[in-house]
Design an enzyme around this catalytic site. Structure first.
Site, PDB file in Angstrom:
ATOM      1  N   ASN A  51       0.982  -1.080  -0.142  1.00 22.88           N
ATOM      2  CA  ASN A  51      -0.006   0.132  -0.131  1.00 22.88           C
ATOM      3  C   ASN A  51       1.013   1.379  -0.102  1.00 22.88           C
ATOM      4  O   ASN A  51       1.560   1.685   0.989  1.00 22.88           O
ATOM      5  CB  ASN A  51      -0.811   0.034   1.313  1.00 22.88           C
TER       6      ASN A  51
ATOM      7  N   GLY B 185       2.203   2.126  10.277  1.00 26.24           N
ATOM      8  CA  GLY B 185       2.981   3.095  10.483  1.00 26.24           C
ATOM      9  C   GLY B 185       3.751   3.500  11.689  1.00 26.24           C
ATOM     10  O   GLY B 185       4.608   4.678  11.694  1.00 26.24           O
TER      11      GLY B 185
ATOM     12  N   GLU C 254      -5.703  -5.061  10.266  1.00 23.66           N
ATOM     13  CA  GLU C 254      -4.679  -4.086  10.504  1.00 23.66           C
ATOM     14  C   GLU C 254      -4.808  -3.500  11.893  1.00 23.66           C
ATOM     15  O   GLU C 254      -5.613  -2.464  11.935  1.00 23.66           O
ATOM     16  CB  GLU C 254      -4.759  -3.133   9.497  1.00 23.66           C
TER      17      GLU C 254
ATOM     18  N   HIS D 202      -9.286   1.312   4.406  1.00 21.46           N
ATOM     19  CA  HIS D 202      -8.139   1.422   5.097  1.00 21.46           C
ATOM     20  C   HIS D 202      -8.121   2.208   6.416  1.00 21.46           C
ATOM     21  O   HIS D 202      -9.147   3.495   6.301  1.00 21.46           O
ATOM     22  CB  HIS D 202      -6.894   1.857   4.334  1.00 21.46           C
TER      23      HIS D 202
ATOM     24  N   LYS E 232       0.376   4.394  -0.426  1.00 23.80           N
ATOM     25  CA  LYS E 232      -0.377   5.567   0.314  1.00 23.80           C
ATOM     26  C   LYS E 232      -0.238   6.717  -0.651  1.00 23.80           C
ATOM     27  O   LYS E 232      -0.112   6.606  -1.688  1.00 23.80           O
ATOM     28  CB  LYS E 232       0.027   5.755   1.869  1.00 23.80           C
TER      29      LYS E 232
ATOM     30  N   GLU F  47      -6.827   4.667   7.639  1.00 24.09           N
ATOM     31  CA  GLU F  47      -6.600   6.061   7.188  1.00 24.09           C
ATOM     32  C   GLU F  47      -7.762   6.562   6.633  1.00 24.09           C
ATOM     33  O   GLU F  47      -8.085   7.769   6.676  1.00 24.09           O
ATOM     34  CB  GLU F  47      -5.065   6.177   6.543  1.00 24.09           C
TER      35      GLU F  47
ATOM     36  N   SER G 263       3.219  -2.594  10.171  1.00 24.03           N
ATOM     37  CA  SER G 263       4.659  -2.241  10.547  1.00 24.03           C
ATOM     38  C   SER G 263       5.249  -3.885  10.286  1.00 24.03           C
ATOM     39  O   SER G 263       6.064  -4.128  10.849  1.00 24.03           O
ATOM     40  CB  SER G 263       4.967  -1.873  11.623  1.00 24.03           C
TER      41      SER G 263
END
Ligand code: PEP
Length: 246
Positions: A13, A167, A161, A98, A15, A100, A207
């Site tokens: 991904n 991250g 996730e 996701h 981003k 985010e 991560s």
């Protein structure tokens, strides 16, 4: 559960990283680095790099995905991209839900479900992201899959996730990842039966890197990874793909 019954998928991904020019350079490094992989390899890039990615990955073992999709087919939705537009470009996968998108763009379980259904109806493969606590993950999975048929489940991947691991450099232990991935598979089993549950790829994301991939991926219910930061470096991504190919 028999891991051999499903595909291991390592998906990057990217981003909001890489211009189309930079994407071309990274793909140039990725192609030799993942050639001959024993798992499916996917790169999900920003919309602006998709054309280039599809062109450069043609004839390789790298599959291309988008990072989001709108649920309507067309119309007055300034700035949005439909599933049909992605299919027309030659895109094969799309990430939906996701964390985010949930955190910064008001994505809800309901819109995740709408996006997943629109993408599947257009013929895309969907990586549905769920996270937070095990109880919430069960609920998010159920809502995301509302109205998705057993046949369409062949094109659904679920990525667990934990939000605190994305991250941050903090990874779930392999035991935690296994526990929640197994819980997700159980939900899929409750909804669609054992055969579909056994065939569904459930990824871990948060991560994951070259150093921890082996331990996470050897767990029986962890069928691959959704990789953020480490997917932007060909050697790190290649090492994760190699770990999933064992
Ligand atoms: C992600 O963005 O889905 C992700 C897992 O990011 P990272 O690998 O950087 O934690």
């Amino acid at each position: 559960m028999n891991k051999a019954k499903r595909k291991a998928i390592i998906a990057g991904n990217w981003k909001m990283n890489k211009t189309a020019t930079e994407a071309a350079a990274l793909i140039g490094e990725l192609v030799p680095s993942v050639k001959g992989a024993g798992c499916e390899v996917v790169i999900c890039t920003p919309f602006t790099s998709l054309c280039k990615a599809v062109e450069l990955c043609r004839g390789t073992n790298i599959h291309v995905g988008a990072e989001n999709v709108h649920f309507e087919k067309s119309g007055a939705f300034t700035g949005e991209i439909s599933a049909g537009m992605l299919v027309d470009l030659g895109v094969e996968y799309v990430i939906v839900g996701h964390s985010e998108r949930r955190q910064y763009f008001a994505e809800t379980d309901e819109t995740v479900n709408k996006r997943a259904k629109a993408a599947l109806a257009a013929g895309l493969k969907v990586i549905v992201c769920v996270g937070v606590t095990e109880e919430l993950v069960r609920m998010q999975t159920k809502i995301a899959l509302q109205g998705v048929s057993a046949e369409e489940m062949q094109r659904v991947v679920i990525a667990y996730e934990p939000v605190w691991a994305i991250g941050t450099g903090r990874t779930a232990t392999s035991e935690q990842a296994q526990e929640v991935c197994a819980a997700i598979r159980k939900v899929v089993g409750e909804l669609y039966g054992q055969a579909v549950a056994e065939a569904t790829t459930v990824q871990y994301g948060g991560s994951m890197n070259a150093a921890n991939a082996d331990e996470l991926l050897e767990k029986p219910d962890v069928d691959g990874g959704l990789i953020g930061g480490a997917s932007l470096k060909a050697d790190a991504f290649g090492a994760i793909v190699a770990a999933a190919s064992k």
